[in-house]
Design an enzyme around this catalytic site. Sequence first.
Site, PDB file in Angstrom:
ATOM      1  N   GLU A 150       9.629   4.210  -7.022  1.00  0.00           N
ATOM      2  CA  GLU A 150       9.185   3.212  -5.778  1.00  0.00           C
ATOM      3  C   GLU A 150       7.750   3.038  -5.822  1.00  0.00           C
ATOM      4  OE1 GLU A 150      10.103   3.128  -1.129  1.00  0.00           O
ATOM      5  OE2 GLU A 150       9.857   5.177  -1.808  1.00  0.00           O
ATOM      6  N   TYR A 152       5.217   8.911   7.606  1.00  0.00           N
ATOM      7  CA  TYR A 152       3.682   9.163   7.427  1.00  0.00           C
ATOM      8  C   TYR A 152       3.129   9.839   8.345  1.00  0.00           C
ATOM      9  CZ  TYR A 152       4.053   5.185   4.199  1.00  0.00           C
ATOM     10  OH  TYR A 152       4.488   4.259   2.814  1.00  0.00           O
ATOM     11  N   ASP A 183       5.584  -1.789   3.458  1.00  0.00           N
ATOM     12  CA  ASP A 183       4.727  -0.745   2.527  1.00  0.00           C
ATOM     13  C   ASP A 183       5.027  -0.628   1.151  1.00  0.00           C
ATOM     14  OD1 ASP A 183       7.105   0.944   3.710  1.00  0.00           O
ATOM     15  OD2 ASP A 183       5.942   2.623   3.056  1.00  0.00           O
ATOM     16  N   ASP A 209      10.938  -0.433   1.146  1.00  0.00           N
ATOM     17  CA  ASP A 209      11.766  -0.580   2.287  1.00  0.00           C
ATOM     18  C   ASP A 209      11.420  -1.914   2.999  1.00  0.00           C
ATOM     19  OD1 ASP A 209       9.331   0.357   3.402  1.00  0.00           O
ATOM     20  OD2 ASP A 209      10.062   2.142   3.934  1.00  0.00           O
TER      21      ASP A 209
END
Length: 626
Positions: free
Chosen positions: A474, A229, A77, A80
């Site tokens: 990120e 999430y 995603d 990571d």
Amino acid sequence: MEKLMRLISMAPLLLLFCLPCAFAGHDYNQALSKSILFFEAQRSGYLPHNQRVTWRANSGLNDGKASGVDLVGGYYDAGDNVKFGLPMAFTITMMSWSIMEYGKQMGANGELAHAMEAVKWGTDYLIKAHPEPYVLYGEVGDGNTDHYCWQRPEDMTTDRHAYKIDPSNPGSDLAGETAAAMAAASIVFRRSNPAYSSELLRHAYQLFEFADKYRGKYDSSITVAQKYYRSVSGYNDELLWAAAWLYQASNNEYYLNYLGRNGDSMGGTGWAMTEFGWDVKYAGVQTLVAKFLMQGKAGLHEPVFERYHQKAEFFMCSLIGKSGRNIQKTPGGLIFRQRWNNMQFVTSASFLATVYSDYLTSSRGSLKCAAGNVAPSELLSFAKSQVDYILGDNPRATSYMVGYGNNYPRQVHHRGSSIVSIKVDTKFIACRQGYATWYSRKASDPNVLTGAVVGGPDAYDNFADERDNYEQTEPATYNNAPLLGILARLGGGHGGYNQLLPAVVPAPNPVVAKPKPAPKPKLTPTPASSSSPITIEQKMTSSWNDKGKTYYRYSTIVTNKSYKTLKDLKLSISKLYGPLWGLAKSGNSYGFPTWLNSLPAGKSLEFVYIHSTSPADVSVSSYNLA
């Protein structure tokens, strides 16, 4: 993705707020190419022979094995090595929507094939993750153990447990978003790969039924997702979102009726939104339903659809500062919602503004705000301002797309980018070794994560290019997915076609093999001369009983079979005993709707009507070919 709730204490940065009087124009086509390339860096599984991000290699090759299912593939995603199902599915939905609206512009730029490959890499995985009608795998890997390590995906030693939802452990939000992704992608492949398109639509039907029949939040079943999430909005928005996409993909009235019957009770007509993203879908649903209304497809649900429409307009007005409750912006003009990965909201909202601007232009309408009527072009200008900010027109003169321009983030919070490529140094990097050797290294990434859109600046346009500043440095797949459509639109222009006509995604070039045409429903042609350049085909699409009387909904397709543009069309319609949508009446005849003044060669228009008897008699009275 470092989504642990750690607050970053940043020393105030001295910024020069004196913007240049004029910015140089951006190369949106180059930015589009780069933004698609980013998805190749996020691939999990066996990489293909035409992989263009060459510093990556195969990874996650045993995913799903312990559970007896093949879950190799898909996307990581963000920075990571976890595969989270909810944001991955949303990414696929938004990439597909981008292609559906602006595939022609992508094709002109030579990027349509790459964009479609990016979608298919995701849908191939989603098909694997849905091995049974009421079973869906929603996560591979665990955020806690994954974040304890800093390793290349190729070196992963972290837990790769697979987590699923089923009737005993439901997840309507996850299943609903995955249904939306499959349905949207089926539109993308309908012309170039009809068999694959049909397979995707079959999965979408099953997933929607699963989501609707077994209600529940997915993070109550896959609890390891809660820290990363969490489904704050619940699942009603995903059920409506999935229904909207299934209607777009299938024209099945069941899903249109679902939107009409459930709009009020599920919040579709009630929530006035100022955000849109992987969790909260209401603004997206409202935009799609407003489109259906503009297309004349609301039928008996018009009052409900009008309420969706009003909420869509509230969202658009809030973006441009003309609502009673406007979206916050930074001093430099960027949408600002939260400190962590704010850019996800920027790209998603800007995409909605872009498509809604084109819907209004196609319908010759305007945006109705509390501050007055607004031209559609103002929405597009707003979206352009957000994209230009991302690409460098901001107080820091920083491009927040890696690899675009000269001043972009060099220390991206991304495991694969920040560690030397396994193709350069094959020496194994252990779990904690990566933190000691690479994470803490105050130097540019050895691998440029081209096209990645990072989290972006804070509420005051401040930004610290530091690897441990995960809130700002990120990237994420769902940052990029909506951006594809906006960049294609800005780089390729409007394209001169009606955005309210049925979407046709062209086959990408080169086409290896010409696919067989998809099977079409049986149509009832209206009698016409065999030599006529205009064909009229009618079909009954729905029926219902009210107070002992049966009503029928008919869809009529008018197609220009000539090689010229059809203008001044006049249709004669007799034996019509009910309302009609999609044409403009003039005297005793019917012509093009107000948003359409001609029909290009090979194109079709659709109108619908409802009455309680057999089909009306429809014929061509007059026309011109130019």
